[in-house]
Design a protein around this motif. Sequence first.
Motif: not given
Length: 55
Positions: A29-36, A38-44
Amino acid sequence: MRGIREFIREEDGVGVVELILILVVLIGLVLIFKDQLTSLVNDIFDTITKKAGKV
């Protein structure tokens, strides 16, 4: 013959197999949603950084 029956009935390894399967699913799941993710963590972190100055 008796040793084989006891070996088949033994369930000590079942917990390990379940744990490995859960880890494989989570890593997938982490590999599949890696981009999302990363974007979420950066926004936070951006939000935290911006609002830290207000405190």
